[in-house]
Design a protein around this motif. Structure first.
Motif, PDB file in Angstrom:
ATOM      1  N   UNK A   1     -63.110  72.019  33.259  1.00 48.17           N
ATOM      2  CA  UNK A   1     -63.708  71.441  32.052  1.00 48.17           C
ATOM      3  C   UNK A   1     -63.017  71.754  30.680  1.00 48.17           C
ATOM      4  N   UNK A   2     -63.038  73.108  30.377  1.00 47.88           N
ATOM      5  CA  UNK A   2     -62.608  73.332  29.148  1.00 47.88           C
ATOM      6  C   UNK A   2     -61.325  72.908  28.665  1.00 47.88           C
ATOM      7  N   UNK A   3     -60.625  73.290  29.795  1.00 47.51           N
ATOM      8  CA  UNK A   3     -59.025  72.807  29.730  1.00 47.51           C
ATOM      9  C   UNK A   3     -58.694  71.395  29.796  1.00 47.51           C
ATOM     10  N   UNK A   4     -59.486  70.589  30.590  1.00 49.97           N
ATOM     11  CA  UNK A   4     -59.309  69.101  30.335  1.00 49.97           C
ATOM     12  C   UNK A   4     -59.746  68.608  28.988  1.00 49.97           C
ATOM     13  N   UNK A   5     -60.716  69.286  28.423  1.00 52.40           N
ATOM     14  CA  UNK A   5     -61.147  68.653  27.305  1.00 52.40           C
ATOM     15  C   UNK A   5     -60.191  68.884  26.168  1.00 52.40           C
ATOM     16  N   UNK A   6     -59.605  70.392  26.004  1.00 50.89           N
ATOM     17  CA  UNK A   6     -58.699  70.690  25.141  1.00 50.89           C
ATOM     18  C   UNK A   6     -57.407  69.893  25.039  1.00 50.89           C
ATOM     19  N   UNK A   7     -57.161  69.299  26.078  1.00 51.31           N
ATOM     20  CA  UNK A   7     -55.906  68.220  25.987  1.00 51.31           C
ATOM     21  C   UNK A   7     -56.232  66.741  25.748  1.00 51.31           C
ATOM     22  N   UNK A   8     -57.574  66.437  25.485  1.00 52.69           N
ATOM     23  CA  UNK A   8     -57.880  65.290  25.272  1.00 52.69           C
ATOM     24  C   UNK A   8     -58.583  64.247  26.108  1.00 52.69           C
ATOM     25  N   UNK A   9     -59.120  64.931  27.306  1.00 52.03           N
ATOM     26  CA  UNK A   9     -59.469  64.082  28.323  1.00 52.03           C
ATOM     27  C   UNK A   9     -61.073  63.931  28.587  1.00 52.03           C
TER      28      UNK A   9
ATOM     29  N   UNK B   1     -51.456  72.060  32.038  1.00 48.95           N
ATOM     30  CA  UNK B   1     -53.109  72.240  32.168  1.00 48.95           C
ATOM     31  C   UNK B   1     -53.151  73.045  33.504  1.00 48.95           C
ATOM     32  N   UNK B   2     -52.154  72.833  34.492  1.00 46.34           N
ATOM     33  CA  UNK B   2     -52.205  73.600  35.808  1.00 46.34           C
ATOM     34  C   UNK B   2     -52.248  75.180  35.495  1.00 46.34           C
ATOM     35  N   UNK B   3     -51.295  75.232  34.668  1.00 48.24           N
ATOM     36  CA  UNK B   3     -50.979  76.737  34.485  1.00 48.24           C
ATOM     37  C   UNK B   3     -52.165  77.455  33.433  1.00 48.24           C
ATOM     38  N   UNK B   4     -52.669  76.775  32.557  1.00 47.49           N
ATOM     39  CA  UNK B   4     -53.965  77.189  31.782  1.00 47.49           C
ATOM     40  C   UNK B   4     -54.829  77.682  32.746  1.00 47.49           C
ATOM     41  N   UNK B   5     -55.342  76.615  33.876  1.00 48.05           N
ATOM     42  CA  UNK B   5     -56.343  76.781  34.370  1.00 48.05           C
ATOM     43  C   UNK B   5     -56.099  77.969  35.301  1.00 48.05           C
ATOM     44  N   UNK B   6     -55.064  77.973  36.045  1.00 55.44           N
ATOM     45  CA  UNK B   6     -54.981  78.882  36.931  1.00 55.44           C
ATOM     46  C   UNK B   6     -54.787  80.583  36.206  1.00 55.44           C
ATOM     47  N   UNK B   7     -54.306  80.565  35.046  1.00 52.91           N
ATOM     48  CA  UNK B   7     -54.437  81.891  34.308  1.00 52.91           C
ATOM     49  C   UNK B   7     -55.809  82.233  34.044  1.00 52.91           C
TER      50      UNK B   7
ATOM     51  N   UNK C   1     -50.546  84.801  40.575  1.00 53.73           N
ATOM     52  CA  UNK C   1     -49.233  84.470  41.358  1.00 53.73           C
ATOM     53  C   UNK C   1     -49.461  83.352  41.929  1.00 53.73           C
ATOM     54  N   UNK C   2     -48.979  82.250  41.299  1.00 55.32           N
ATOM     55  CA  UNK C   2     -48.953  81.096  41.628  1.00 55.32           C
ATOM     56  C   UNK C   2     -47.454  80.329  41.603  1.00 55.32           C
ATOM     57  N   UNK C   3     -47.242  79.118  42.235  1.00 54.92           N
ATOM     58  CA  UNK C   3     -46.155  78.396  42.036  1.00 54.92           C
ATOM     59  C   UNK C   3     -46.367  76.914  41.934  1.00 54.92           C
ATOM     60  N   UNK C   4     -46.129  76.468  40.700  1.00 56.80           N
ATOM     61  CA  UNK C   4     -46.287  74.878  40.566  1.00 56.80           C
ATOM     62  C   UNK C   4     -44.846  74.070  41.119  1.00 56.80           C
TER      63      UNK C   4
ATOM     64  N   UNK D   1     -43.326  75.446  24.489  1.00 55.61           N
ATOM     65  CA  UNK D   1     -43.576  76.768  24.495  1.00 55.61           C
ATOM     66  C   UNK D   1     -44.102  77.333  25.757  1.00 55.61           C
ATOM     67  N   UNK D   2     -43.906  76.623  26.975  1.00 57.67           N
ATOM     68  CA  UNK D   2     -44.239  77.109  27.901  1.00 57.67           C
ATOM     69  C   UNK D   2     -43.338  78.200  28.356  1.00 57.67           C
ATOM     70  N   UNK D   3     -44.399  79.467  28.740  1.00 58.22           N
ATOM     71  CA  UNK D   3     -43.441  80.718  28.933  1.00 58.22           C
ATOM     72  C   UNK D   3     -43.672  80.968  30.431  1.00 58.22           C
ATOM     73  N   UNK D   4     -43.928  80.270  31.365  1.00 61.72           N
ATOM     74  CA  UNK D   4     -43.858  80.513  32.924  1.00 61.72           C
ATOM     75  C   UNK D   4     -42.941  79.860  33.672  1.00 61.72           C
TER      76      UNK D   4
END
Length: 493
Positions: free
Chosen positions: A29-37, A173-179, A185-188, A311-314
C-alpha cells in the motif's frame, strides 16, 4: 454431529497470520501511494456478462457462477409457474442452460472489474486515472501449494495514457515492494506481445498464433521437449520449431537480446510494425536503410532507457525474456512477471499493457497498463525464507500484570497512558498467579511485561521485564511509558 470444515482451496487465518499479512499489505500500500495510485473497491459479485470472454476459454471455465436467488429453475408470476430451463435448453448443453440459472459470478481478478468501473464512472474520473485495489478473488482451480480458490490480489493500474513511463514505474514498484519485504533474490521478467507476434511472423505464420503463445507460456514447466511435442501436435513442422527456439533462446543481457532479435526478424523477413527507435536503442546498421524497426523491441528499449534515467539500480534483477507469454488474452503490449529465485514457487506478480479492455464496456480506445501482487504467494515465500520481521505476528507490545484489586485500580490509569502514547497494551483480566501471566505473555509473543506490586506502587515505580532478554528494570511510570513508546514499530494496517 458433523465435523466443521471449510471449502477446499480456502483457509482460515489466525491473529498471527493476519498480522503478517497486514505487514505485506502495508508495504504494498505504501509503495502504491508513493507512486500516486488511489484506492478503490468493487463488488465481490459481477454480472457474468462482465466476466465471460475476457480471460480466454480456460479462464471462463474457472469462473465461479452464482445461482440466481429463489427458485432458480422456475419463474412464478400471477400464480403461473413457468420452467426456466426447457428440454431444448438441456439438449443444447451447459451454454444454453447457464444464462437461465446464473446471471452473476465471483470476480476472477481485479482488472476486468476495474475496466468496468472506469467505463461506468468515466465522467467523474480524471485521466490518466491511477488506482490500486486490494481485495480477494476466486477461481475454480485445482488447489495446490501457492494456488488457492480464494486468494487476495493487490493491483495497481493506470488508464488513459500510452506513456511507457507507466511500464517503467511498474518495474520500479515491483522492485521497491520486494526489497521492502526483504525478498532481494528475485527476477522481474519483461517481454512484449509485439515481440511474440513478430516471432510468429518469423515462422511464416505457420499454425495458430494462440497455440504458439500457449505452448511458449509452458516452457518453464514442460521444457523444450514438451513444447516441441505440443507444437508438433498442433501442426507446426520440426524446422519451424527449430527456428522458434533459435529466436527464443538468444543470449546476452537486456540490450544484446534486443539487438539479436532485431537481426533475427530482419533476416526472417518480418515486416516492421513500429517506429524508428531513438538514438540509444538497438539498431543494426546494415539494415538501417530498410527502416526495420518493431514496436515491441522499440518499446522494451524505451522502458530500459526510462529506468536508467530514473536511477534504477537493479538491472541485474531485470530480464528481457522472449519466452514470457502470459495467458490472459487482453494483453497487447509489454508484459511482466516476477519470480522469487530461491523458493520453489510460481510467479508472485504479473501484469501488462491492454489497449482496449474498456472497449468491451462501451469505452473504446482507452489504453491501460497494470500489474498485481499475489499476497498468498508472497506470504508463503516470506514464511519459507523466515523473512517476517521479529514481532510481526504480535500486536500487543506490553502486558500489565494483575495481582489483586489494588493492582487493577493502579493498572487501569497506566493502561490508558500507554495506549494514549501509541503503545498497544493490555491488562491481564484476572488476579492470577504470576507464572500464569508469564505463560500468557510468552505464548502470545508479547515482548514486555509490566509489574507493579505493593512495594513498587508505594515507591511510584513499575518493574519493566523484557521477556526476550529476561532482564528487568525499575522505572518511574513516565520513564516506562517513554521506553515502551520508543520500542513501538509503526504499523500501516
Amino acid at each position: 454431529m458433523e465435523k466443521p470444515s471449510i471449502p477446499q482451496g480456502t483457509r482460515d487465518f489466525g491473529p498471527a497470520q493476519v498480522a503478517r499479512r497486514q505487514h505485506i499489505f502495508g508495504v504494498i500500500r505504501r509503495t502504491f501511494e508513493q507512486f500516486g495510485y488511489a484506492p478503490i473497491e468493487t463488488p465481490t459479485l459481477e454480472n457474468l456478462s462482465v466476466l465471460t470472454g475476457k480471460y480466454g476459454d480456460e479462464g471462463d471455465q474457472l469462473l465461479f457462477k452464482v445461482l440466481n436467488s429463489g427458485n432458480f429453475l422456475v419463474k412464478e408470476r400471477r400464480g403461473e409457474i413457468t420452467p426456466l430451463v426447457t428440454a431444448d435448453d438441456l439438449a443444447q448443453g451447459p451454454r444454453a442452460v447457464l444464462p437461465k440459472i446464473a446471471e452473476k459470478g465471483l470476480r476472477y481478478d481485479l482488472t476486468v472489474p476495474f475496466a468496468r468501473y472506469v467505463a461506468m464512472n468515466r465522467a467523474a474520473l480524471t485521466f490518466p486515472f491511477k488506482r490500486y485495489q486490494m481485495q480477494p478473488v476466486w477461481r475454480a482451480d485445482r488447489p495446490q501449494r501457492g494456488r488457492y480458490r480464494e486468494f487476495w490480489q493487490c493491483d495497481a493500474d493506470v488508464v488513459g495514457t500510452d506513456s511507457l513511463l507507466c511500464e517503467a514505474e511498474i518495474v520500479l514498484m515491483m522492485a521497491q515492494v520486494l526489497n521492502g519485504l526483504g525478498l532481494v533474490d528475485f527476477t522481474i521478467k519483461i517481454n512484449h506481445r509485439g515481440v511474440l507476434r513478430n516471432i510468429y511472423q518469423a515462422l511464416g505464420g505457420e499454425g495458430k498464433e494462440t497455440d504458439l503463445f500457449v505452448a511458449i507460456d509452458k516452457l518453464d514447466k514442460i521444457g523444450r521437449d514438451g513444447v516441441s511435442k505440443e507444437l508438433l501436435e498442433k501442426g507446426f513442422t520440426a524446422p519451424t520449431i527449430d527456428t522458434l527456439f533459435e529466436l527464443l533462446t538468444v543470449g546476452g543481457g537486456y540490450a544484446k537480446k534486443l539487438q539479436r532479435l532485431l537481426v533475427g526478424f530482419v533476416t526472417a523477413g518480418v515486416e516492421p510494425d513500429g517506429q524508428r527507435p531513438g538514438p540509444n536503442e538497438p539498431t543494426d546498421e546494415a539494415d538501417d536503410s530498410q527502416d526495420a524497426y518493431y514496436r515491441g523491441l522499440n518499446e522494451l528499449a524505451a522502458v530500459r532507457d526510462l529506468l536508467q534515467a530514473s536511477g534504477f539500480a537493479q538491472f541485474d534483477r531485470l530480464e528481457f525474456d522472449p519466452t514470457l507469454a502470459r495467458g490472459l488474452s487482453y494483453y497487447t503490449g509489454c508484459i511482466f512477471e516476477v519470480k522469487i529465485n530461491n523458493v520453489a514457487m510460481g510467479s508472485v506478480s504479473g501484469g501488462g499493457r491492454y489497449d482496449n479492455l474498456t472497449g468491451a464496456f462501451g469505452l473504446p480506445d482507452v489504453s491501460g497498463v497494470g500489474f498485481s501482487f499475489g499476497v498468498d504467494r508472497l506470504y508463503d515465500c516470506l514464511e519459507e525464507l523466515e523473512l517476517f520481521p521479529a514481532g510481526t505476528g504480535t500486536l500487543t507490545r506490553v502486558l500489565l500484570a494483575q495481582f489483586d484489586a489494588a493492582s487493577l485500580a493502579a493498572g487501569l490509569p497506566l493502561l490508558a497512558q500507554l495506549r494514549a502514547a501509541g503503545v498497544p497494551a493490555e491488562l491481564y483480566p484476572d488476579a492470577a498467579k504470576l507464572k500464569k501471566q508469564f505463560q500468557y505473555a510468552d505464548q502470545k509473543g508479547i515482548p514486555y511485561l509490566l509489574l507493579a506490586g505493593p512495594d513498587e506502587r508505594a515507591a511510584g515505580q513499575v518493574k519493566l521485564r523484557d521477556m526476550r532478554a529476561g532482564q528487568e528494570q525499575l522505572l518511574s511510570v513516565a520513564e516506562a511509558v517513554a521506553v515502551l513508546a520508543q520500542e513501538v514499530t509503526p504499523r500501516s494496517l
